[in-house]
Write a protein that holds these residues in place. Structure first.
Motif, PDB file in Angstrom:
ATOM      1  N   VAL A  17       0.791  -1.221   0.000  1.00  0.00           N
ATOM      2  CA  VAL A  17       0.000   0.000   0.000  1.00  0.00           C
ATOM      3  C   VAL A  17       0.827   1.278   0.000  1.00  0.00           C
ATOM      4  CG1 VAL A  17      -0.302   0.137   2.505  1.00  0.00           C
ATOM      5  CG2 VAL A  17      -2.090   1.031   0.986  1.00  0.00           C
ATOM      6  N   ALA A  18       2.028   1.254   0.555  1.00  0.00           N
ATOM      7  CA  ALA A  18       2.858   2.467   0.559  1.00  0.00           C
ATOM      8  C   ALA A  18       3.220   2.903  -0.855  1.00  0.00           C
ATOM      9  CB  ALA A  18       4.131   2.237   1.380  1.00  0.00           C
ATOM     10  N   ARG A  19       3.217   1.961  -1.797  1.00  0.00           N
ATOM     11  CA  ARG A  19       3.598   2.263  -3.178  1.00  0.00           C
ATOM     12  C   ARG A  19       2.465   2.907  -3.979  1.00  0.00           C
ATOM     13  NH1 ARG A  19       6.754  -3.242  -5.148  1.00  0.00           N
ATOM     14  NH2 ARG A  19       7.785  -3.741  -3.161  1.00  0.00           N
ATOM     15  N   VAL A  20       1.268   2.977  -3.400  1.00  0.00           N
ATOM     16  CA  VAL A  20       0.160   3.635  -4.098  1.00  0.00           C
ATOM     17  C   VAL A  20       0.457   5.124  -4.280  1.00  0.00           C
ATOM     18  CG1 VAL A  20      -2.282   4.260  -3.951  1.00  0.00           C
ATOM     19  CG2 VAL A  20      -1.536   1.953  -3.300  1.00  0.00           C
ATOM     20  N   SER A  21       1.049   5.742  -3.278  1.00  0.00           N
ATOM     21  CA  SER A  21       1.437   7.160  -3.354  1.00  0.00           C
ATOM     22  C   SER A  21       2.368   7.370  -4.550  1.00  0.00           C
ATOM     23  CB  SER A  21       2.139   7.553  -2.053  1.00  0.00           C
ATOM     24  OG  SER A  21       2.562   8.883  -2.088  1.00  0.00           O
ATOM     25  N   PRO A  22       2.200   8.489  -5.275  1.00  0.00           N
ATOM     26  CA  PRO A  22       1.486   9.718  -4.937  1.00  0.00           C
ATOM     27  C   PRO A  22       0.006   9.748  -5.314  1.00  0.00           C
ATOM     28  CG  PRO A  22       2.698  10.067  -6.945  1.00  0.00           C
ATOM     29  CD  PRO A  22       3.039   8.666  -6.497  1.00  0.00           C
ATOM     30  N   ALA A  23      -0.547   8.648  -5.841  1.00  0.00           N
ATOM     31  CA  ALA A  23      -1.983   8.641  -6.132  1.00  0.00           C
ATOM     32  C   ALA A  23      -2.753   8.714  -4.818  1.00  0.00           C
ATOM     33  CB  ALA A  23      -2.363   7.385  -6.896  1.00  0.00           C
ATOM     34  N   PRO A  24      -3.821   9.499  -4.744  1.00  0.00           N
ATOM     35  CA  PRO A  24      -4.629   9.546  -3.517  1.00  0.00           C
ATOM     36  C   PRO A  24      -5.274   8.187  -3.237  1.00  0.00           C
ATOM     37  CG  PRO A  24      -5.145  11.381  -4.979  1.00  0.00           C
ATOM     38  CD  PRO A  24      -4.304  10.436  -5.761  1.00  0.00           C
ATOM     39  N   LEU A  25      -5.352   7.846  -1.961  1.00  0.00           N
ATOM     40  CA  LEU A  25      -5.915   6.572  -1.533  1.00  0.00           C
ATOM     41  C   LEU A  25      -7.037   6.822  -0.529  1.00  0.00           C
ATOM     42  CD1 LEU A  25      -5.884   3.418  -1.178  1.00  0.00           C
ATOM     43  CD2 LEU A  25      -4.176   3.804   0.631  1.00  0.00           C
ATOM     44  N   LEU A  26      -8.186   6.195  -0.755  1.00  0.00           N
ATOM     45  CA  LEU A  26      -9.298   6.219   0.188  1.00  0.00           C
ATOM     46  C   LEU A  26      -9.572   4.796   0.646  1.00  0.00           C
ATOM     47  CD1 LEU A  26     -11.719   7.489   1.678  1.00  0.00           C
ATOM     48  CD2 LEU A  26     -13.038   7.228  -0.455  1.00  0.00           C
ATOM     49  N   ILE A  27      -9.531   4.585   1.956  1.00  0.00           N
ATOM     50  CA  ILE A  27      -9.853   3.288   2.558  1.00  0.00           C
ATOM     51  C   ILE A  27     -11.201   3.428   3.256  1.00  0.00           C
ATOM     52  CG2 ILE A  27      -9.164   1.564   4.266  1.00  0.00           C
ATOM     53  CD1 ILE A  27      -6.235   2.522   3.750  1.00  0.00           C
ATOM     54  N   VAL A  28     -12.148   2.564   2.894  1.00  0.00           N
ATOM     55  CA  VAL A  28     -13.493   2.596   3.464  1.00  0.00           C
ATOM     56  C   VAL A  28     -13.764   1.250   4.125  1.00  0.00           C
ATOM     57  CG1 VAL A  28     -15.942   2.940   3.006  1.00  0.00           C
ATOM     58  CG2 VAL A  28     -14.246   4.136   1.602  1.00  0.00           C
ATOM     59  N   HIS A  29     -14.214   1.290   5.378  1.00  0.00           N
ATOM     60  CA  HIS A  29     -14.460   0.033   6.094  1.00  0.00           C
ATOM     61  C   HIS A  29     -15.605   0.233   7.071  1.00  0.00           C
ATOM     62  CE1 HIS A  29     -12.232  -3.859   6.303  1.00  0.00           C
ATOM     63  NE2 HIS A  29     -13.016  -4.038   7.360  1.00  0.00           N
ATOM     64  N   ARG A  88     -22.349   7.424  -3.440  1.00  0.00           N
ATOM     65  CA  ARG A  88     -22.291   8.822  -3.897  1.00  0.00           C
ATOM     66  C   ARG A  88     -21.145   9.568  -3.229  1.00  0.00           C
ATOM     67  NH1 ARG A  88     -28.052   8.393  -4.426  1.00  0.00           N
ATOM     68  NH2 ARG A  88     -28.332   8.688  -2.189  1.00  0.00           N
ATOM     69  N   ARG A  89     -20.929   9.339  -1.948  1.00  0.00           N
ATOM     70  CA  ARG A  89     -19.814  10.004  -1.266  1.00  0.00           C
ATOM     71  C   ARG A  89     -18.473   9.567  -1.840  1.00  0.00           C
ATOM     72  NH1 ARG A  89     -19.165   8.942   4.057  1.00  0.00           N
ATOM     73  NH2 ARG A  89     -20.800   7.385   4.293  1.00  0.00           N
ATOM     74  N   ILE A  90     -18.370   8.297  -2.190  1.00  0.00           N
ATOM     75  CA  ILE A  90     -17.153   7.822  -2.856  1.00  0.00           C
ATOM     76  C   ILE A  90     -17.000   8.509  -4.209  1.00  0.00           C
ATOM     77  CG2 ILE A  90     -16.081   5.807  -3.956  1.00  0.00           C
ATOM     78  CD1 ILE A  90     -17.266   4.113  -1.651  1.00  0.00           C
ATOM     79  N   GLY A  91     -18.096   8.621  -4.956  1.00  0.00           N
ATOM     80  CA  GLY A  91     -18.048   9.304  -6.246  1.00  0.00           C
ATOM     81  C   GLY A  91     -17.611  10.752  -6.111  1.00  0.00           C
ATOM     82  N   ARG A  92     -18.116  11.436  -5.090  1.00  0.00           N
ATOM     83  CA  ARG A  92     -17.711  12.828  -4.881  1.00  0.00           C
ATOM     84  C   ARG A  92     -16.234  12.922  -4.532  1.00  0.00           C
ATOM     85  NH1 ARG A  92     -22.790  12.982  -1.675  1.00  0.00           N
ATOM     86  NH2 ARG A  92     -24.406  13.744  -3.099  1.00  0.00           N
ATOM     87  N   TRP A  93     -15.750  11.967  -3.736  1.00  0.00           N
ATOM     88  CA  TRP A  93     -14.317  11.962  -3.388  1.00  0.00           C
ATOM     89  C   TRP A  93     -13.478  11.794  -4.653  1.00  0.00           C
ATOM     90  CZ3 TRP A  93     -10.154   8.693  -3.852  1.00  0.00           C
ATOM     91  CH2 TRP A  93      -9.038   8.966  -3.058  1.00  0.00           C
ATOM     92  N   ILE A  94     -13.870  10.870  -5.510  1.00  0.00           N
ATOM     93  CA  ILE A  94     -13.132  10.648  -6.754  1.00  0.00           C
ATOM     94  C   ILE A  94     -13.193  11.884  -7.638  1.00  0.00           C
ATOM     95  CG2 ILE A  94     -13.071   9.295  -8.889  1.00  0.00           C
ATOM     96  CD1 ILE A  94     -14.201   6.938  -7.257  1.00  0.00           C
ATOM     97  N   SER A  95     -14.346  12.531  -7.681  1.00  0.00           N
ATOM     98  CA  SER A  95     -14.528  13.653  -8.608  1.00  0.00           C
ATOM     99  C   SER A  95     -13.655  14.846  -8.254  1.00  0.00           C
ATOM    100  CB  SER A  95     -15.994  14.068  -8.656  1.00  0.00           C
ATOM    101  OG  SER A  95     -16.410  14.647  -7.437  1.00  0.00           O
ATOM    102  N   ARG A  96     -13.011  14.834  -7.103  1.00  0.00           N
ATOM    103  CA  ARG A  96     -12.056  15.898  -6.790  1.00  0.00           C
ATOM    104  C   ARG A  96     -10.912  15.942  -7.802  1.00  0.00           C
ATOM    105  NH1 ARG A  96     -11.034  14.629  -0.379  1.00  0.00           N
ATOM    106  NH2 ARG A  96     -13.191  14.885   0.345  1.00  0.00           N
ATOM    107  N   LEU A  97     -10.726  14.820  -8.515  1.00  0.00           N
ATOM    108  CA  LEU A  97      -9.702  14.807  -9.562  1.00  0.00           C
ATOM    109  C   LEU A  97      -9.980  15.888 -10.600  1.00  0.00           C
ATOM    110  CD1 LEU A  97      -9.477  10.962 -10.166  1.00  0.00           C
ATOM    111  CD2 LEU A  97      -7.789  12.377  -8.991  1.00  0.00           C
ATOM    112  N   SER A  98     -11.259  16.139 -10.838  1.00  0.00           N
ATOM    113  CA  SER A  98     -11.667  17.151 -11.796  1.00  0.00           C
ATOM    114  C   SER A  98     -13.093  17.520 -11.495  1.00  0.00           C
ATOM    115  CB  SER A  98     -11.548  16.633 -13.236  1.00  0.00           C
ATOM    116  OG  SER A  98     -11.992  17.634 -14.141  1.00  0.00           O
TER     117      SER A  98
END
Length: 257
Positions: free
Chosen positions: A184-196, A240-250
């Motif tokens: 998981v440390a190698r995911v950076s610099p891409a943003p990572l969201l963990i949902v549980h 929808r909240r996940i979609g909004r988080w992703i949409s921060r890309l653009s």
């Protein structure tokens, strides 16, 4: 509201496995693609996964697919190892149909694959891991003991094939693939969201915390009260909240879902 129209596609992985997939065009940001990965024994054709794809398509186009050994895809399931090649084929497809930015969203096994794919192959602009394991061979809950029976025992593999159309490789990992918490440390610099969810009956919260602690910034952790496990428990509001988080890309206009 009826589900958004989808267009079937057949993808080919780098190791020659045919992957059954579907593209739901964006009803939101035309430049954002979302690759949606199901959990173990799941399928993009299941109603729960299709509803998730419909909601996410309000933010970007969705490429959903069946992992190898699942549904109409070819090959045999390796339960999170070679599946990174399946996800890579879906990411490449999302780019090929015109999405300039691509995020991956995985549930359960798909979450582990999303993390490992970003770490090992890259090519993603954001990663969302929902209800994912941090480590392999976890047997601390009854559902996970049942999963291991399905994977490791011949009667279990037969039951998975007959009941869920999931064909599982009979041989064990050799070598053991990099675990999600190691990758998981190698995911950076891409943003990572963990949902549980705090009511997850497969993987307790320790898995989410282990992943989050091992990850590098930028990262976020959402602990969802009352949320169970993976696609079947995901509410439209959470998606929808996940979609909004992703949409921060653009940032783009949100449409009705």
């Amino acid at each position: 509201m009826p589900l958004a129209a989808t267009f079937s596609a057949t993808l080919m992985t780098k190791d020659g496995v045919r992957i059954d997939a579907a593209h739901t065009p964006s009803r939101g940001d035309a430049g954002l693609g979302i690759v949606l990965a199901h959990g173990f024994t799941g399928s993009w054709r299941e109603p729960t996964t299709r509803r998730i794809a419909h909601v996410l398509s309000g933010f970007g186009g969705v490429v959903a697919f069946d992992f190898r050994g699942h549904g109409r895809s070819g090959g045999l399931s390796t339960v999170g190892d070679a599946e990174v090649l399946d996800m890579d084929a879906a990411v490449v497809h999302a780019r090929s149909v015109g999405y300039a930015r691509v995020a991956t969203v995985g549930f359960s096994m798909g979450a582990a694959v999303a993390v490992r794919h970003a770490a090992l192959h890259g090519g993603t602009d954001a990663v969302v891991a929902v209800s994912g394991p941090a480590r392999w061979y976890y047997r601390g809950t009854r559902p996970m003991r049942q999963v291991h029976w399905a994977i490791e025992k011949a009667p279990g593999r037969l039951a998975a094939r007959l009941a869920k159309r999931t064909r599982i490789r009979s041989t064990s990992w050799d070598p053991v693939p990099l675990a999600p918490h190691e990758a998981v440390a190698r995911v950076s610099p891409a943003p990572l969201l963990i949902v549980h969810g705090d009511a997850d009956h497969f993987f307790p919260l320790e898995h989410a915390h282990q992943l989050f602690e091992a990850a590098r910034e930028p990262k976020e952790l959402w602990i969802e009260p009352g949320y169970g496990h993976a696609e079947s428990a995901a509410t439209p509001d959470l998606v929808r909240r996940i979609g909004r988080w992703i949409s921060r890309l653009s940032p783009a206009r949100e449409v009705d879902r």
